[in-house]
Design an enzyme around this catalytic site. Structure first.
Site, PDB file in Angstrom:
ATOM      1  N   GLY A  10       0.772  -1.154   0.148  1.00  0.00           N
ATOM      2  CA  GLY A  10      -0.006  -0.108  -0.053  1.00  0.00           C
ATOM      3  C   GLY A  10       0.873   1.088  -0.143  1.00  0.00           C
ATOM      4  O   GLY A  10       1.922   1.051   0.803  1.00  0.00           O
ATOM      5  N   ALA A  21      15.457  10.994  -1.348  1.00  0.00           N
ATOM      6  CA  ALA A  21      16.429  10.843  -0.461  1.00  0.00           C
ATOM      7  C   ALA A  21      17.416   9.675  -0.609  1.00  0.00           C
ATOM      8  O   ALA A  21      18.734  10.180  -0.575  1.00  0.00           O
ATOM      9  CB  ALA A  21      15.988  10.715   1.231  1.00  0.00           C
ATOM     10  N   ARG A  71       1.103  -5.108  -5.206  1.00  0.00           N
ATOM     11  CA  ARG A  71       1.229  -6.343  -4.337  1.00  0.00           C
ATOM     12  C   ARG A  71       1.293  -7.406  -5.154  1.00  0.00           C
ATOM     13  O   ARG A  71       0.453  -7.853  -5.865  1.00  0.00           O
ATOM     14  CB  ARG A  71      -0.101  -6.526  -3.264  1.00  0.00           C
ATOM     15  CG  ARG A  71      -0.331  -5.328  -2.527  1.00  0.00           C
ATOM     16  CD  ARG A  71      -1.571  -5.665  -1.629  1.00  0.00           C
ATOM     17  NE  ARG A  71      -2.136  -4.549  -0.977  1.00  0.00           N
ATOM     18  CZ  ARG A  71      -1.643  -3.842  -0.065  1.00  0.00           C
ATOM     19  NH1 ARG A  71      -0.693  -3.940   0.837  1.00  0.00           N
ATOM     20  NH2 ARG A  71      -2.501  -2.860   0.316  1.00  0.00           N
ATOM     21  N   ILE A 125       1.170   3.321   6.392  1.00  0.00           N
ATOM     22  CA  ILE A 125       0.258   4.039   7.305  1.00  0.00           C
ATOM     23  C   ILE A 125      -0.238   3.097   8.483  1.00  0.00           C
ATOM     24  O   ILE A 125      -0.362   3.704   9.675  1.00  0.00           O
ATOM     25  CB  ILE A 125      -1.100   4.376   6.711  1.00  0.00           C
ATOM     26  CG1 ILE A 125      -1.968   3.599   6.218  1.00  0.00           C
ATOM     27  CG2 ILE A 125      -0.744   5.659   5.722  1.00  0.00           C
ATOM     28  CD1 ILE A 125      -3.332   3.968   5.804  1.00  0.00           C
ATOM     29  N   ASP A 126       0.101   2.036   8.510  1.00  0.00           N
ATOM     30  CA  ASP A 126      -0.650   0.899   9.424  1.00  0.00           C
ATOM     31  C   ASP A 126       0.650   0.899  10.850  1.00  0.00           C
ATOM     32  O   ASP A 126       0.268   0.605  11.864  1.00  0.00           O
ATOM     33  CB  ASP A 126      -0.331  -0.409   8.888  1.00  0.00           C
ATOM     34  CG  ASP A 126      -1.428  -0.610   7.662  1.00  0.00           C
ATOM     35  OD1 ASP A 126      -2.484   0.265   8.036  1.00  0.00           O
ATOM     36  OD2 ASP A 126      -1.339  -1.559   7.142  1.00  0.00           O
ATOM     37  N   ARG A 161     -25.360  13.236  18.739  1.00  0.00           N
ATOM     38  CA  ARG A 161     -25.312  11.755  18.046  1.00  0.00           C
ATOM     39  C   ARG A 161     -23.955  11.148  18.614  1.00  0.00           C
ATOM     40  O   ARG A 161     -22.979  11.869  19.131  1.00  0.00           O
ATOM     41  CB  ARG A 161     -25.358  11.894  16.504  1.00  0.00           C
ATOM     42  CG  ARG A 161     -26.667  12.110  16.131  1.00  0.00           C
ATOM     43  CD  ARG A 161     -26.456  12.400  14.634  1.00  0.00           C
ATOM     44  NE  ARG A 161     -27.768  12.545  14.039  1.00  0.00           N
ATOM     45  CZ  ARG A 161     -28.121  12.756  12.795  1.00  0.00           C
ATOM     46  NH1 ARG A 161     -27.126  13.141  12.033  1.00  0.00           N
ATOM     47  NH2 ARG A 161     -29.359  12.829  12.292  1.00  0.00           N
TER      48      ARG A 161
HETATM   49  O1  F6P Z   1      -1.387  -1.629   4.471  1.00  0.00           O
HETATM   50  C1  F6P Z   1      -2.042  -0.292   4.418  1.00  0.00           C
HETATM   51  C2  F6P Z   1      -3.576  -0.419   3.963  1.00  0.00           C
HETATM   52  O2  F6P Z   1      -4.240   0.828   3.796  1.00  0.00           O
HETATM   53  C3  F6P Z   1      -4.178  -1.236   5.255  1.00  0.00           C
HETATM   54  O3  F6P Z   1      -4.525  -0.226   6.224  1.00  0.00           O
HETATM   55  C4  F6P Z   1      -5.614  -1.677   4.437  1.00  0.00           C
HETATM   56  O4  F6P Z   1      -6.058  -2.821   5.151  1.00  0.00           O
HETATM   57  C5  F6P Z   1      -5.025  -2.055   3.256  1.00  0.00           C
HETATM   58  O5  F6P Z   1      -3.764  -1.327   2.962  1.00  0.00           O
HETATM   59  C6  F6P Z   1      -5.888  -1.936   2.079  1.00  0.00           C
HETATM   60  O6  F6P Z   1      -5.195  -2.410   0.810  1.00  0.00           O
HETATM   61  P1  F6P Z   1      -6.115  -1.959  -0.640  1.00  0.00           P
HETATM   62  O7  F6P Z   1      -5.630  -0.856  -1.053  1.00  0.00           O
HETATM   63  O8  F6P Z   1      -5.155  -3.105  -1.368  1.00  0.00           O
HETATM   64  O9  F6P Z   1      -7.249  -2.475  -0.659  1.00  0.00           O
END
Ligand code: F6P
Length: 318
Positions: A10, A21, A71, A125-126, A161
């Site tokens: 991702g 860099a 991927r 980002i994870d 809410r």
């Molecule tokens: O690994 C980053 C991420 O954004 C995760 O937070 C999320 O589960 C996944 O990628 C989503 O993947 P994709 O963009 O392939 O749907």
């Protein structure tokens, strides 16, 4: 030395700053860089071309990745890896900088085992790459979530809410926990801590009883969908509940200064790591300092836990 650089998995804000860099640190030390398109998939296909300092101008502030990303299922096979190795040999490349998340770091290790010098740069980002306290892109994603929470809070208060905000993170709760503290959420549901929905509902009802005029619950995607959580909360409490799924908004946007700084430090260090001849390393941040960690050893470490942060969010929301 001739070095290749690729981005994989991702995308994450700050990947471009890291590529810049790598290219400029390498050029400063008299090394050559090739950019590989579409991550490991591009390596298998031989999609690579020289990348000079001018090619990485005007990208430090841009989200996404100019190298594109993917991927790659083929890279999981021995055949795919051998093909990638062949392409690298043909191009005279001696070392590869892999910029990506935990899956990409595992890919880097596989490439090393096939016979290439590699250096991993954590960018996701994870924020779940072992061996570094923080990954490139995490800070920007958290800022994006906090900005969304600020907006949701306005409408939540106006209507009195309850809002469930679903955030990314795959199996990690780092985005949820950090945004929970910074955004002042009432409750944070993360995969690293078994959620107790009875307790969550009791806390929400008590909050309104004590005079709160809204509630914000952040749920990490690894726990459940926001819709599922909202449905269960409104059924049990009768509170008027709405859901916001932030989705891929969290992956885009201009990187924060913190992410650009991190990308600059780690990208430059990756070049030094490769040119020093280290076999398979990961460059990361530990205690504020740039470190090199053996990649295999880093990947064997247990994941860092955001549970303390999630606990803190809830204490501060009482
Ligand atoms: O690994 C980053 C991420 O954004 C995760 O937070 C999320 O589960 C996944 O990628 C989503 O993947 P994709 O963009 O392939 O749907």
């Amino acid at each position: 030395m001739r070095i290749a650089v690729l981005t994989s998995g991702g995308d994450a804000p700050g990947m471009n700053a890291a590529v810049r860099a790598v290219v400029r640190q390498a050029a400063a030390a008299g090394h050559e860089v090739y950019g590989v398109l579409f991550g490991f998939e591009g390596l298998i296909r031989g999609h690579m071309a020289p990348l000079g300092p001018r090619d990485v101008g005007d990208i430090v502030h841009r989200g996404g990745t100019i190298l594109r990303t993917a991927r790659s299922d083929r890279f999981r096979t021995t055949e795919g890896r051998l093909q990638a190795l062949k392409r690298l040999r043909e191009a005279g490349i001696e070392g590869v900088v892999v910029i990506g998340g935990d899956g990409s770091m595992a890919g880097a290790l596989a490439l090393h085992r096939a016979g290439v010098l590699v250096c991993g740069v954590p960018a996701t980002i994870d924020n779940d790459v072992p061996g570094s306290d923080v990954a490139i892109g995490f800070d920007t994603a958290v800022n994006t979530v906090v900005d969304a929470i600020n907006r949701i809070r306005d409408t939540a208060s106006s209507h009195e809410r309850t809002f469930v905000v679903e955030v990314m993170g795959h199996w990690s709760g780092w985005i949820a926990a950090a945004a929970g503290v910074a955004g002042g959420a009432e409750t944070v549901l993360i995969p690293e801590r078994t959620p107790d929905l009875d307790e969550v509902c009791a806390r929400l009802v008590e909050g309104f009883r004590k005079g709160k005029n809204h509630s914000i619950i952040i749920v990490a995607e690894g726990v459940a969908s926001g819709a599922e959580v909202a449905e269960r909360i409104s059924r049990r409490t009768g509170l008027e509940t709405r859901v916001t799924v932030l989705g891929h908004i969290q992956r885009g946007g201009s990187p924060t200064a913190a992410d650009r700084l991190l990308a600059a430090r780690l990208g430059a260090e990756a070049v030094l790591c490769l040119t020093a001849g280290h076999g398979a390393h990961l460059v990361g941040i530990e205690g504020g300092r740039v470190v090199h960690v053996d990649l295999e050893e880093a990947l064997a470490r247990p994941p860092r836990s955001p549970v303390d942060l999630a606990d803190l969010a809830e204490v501060l929301a009482t």
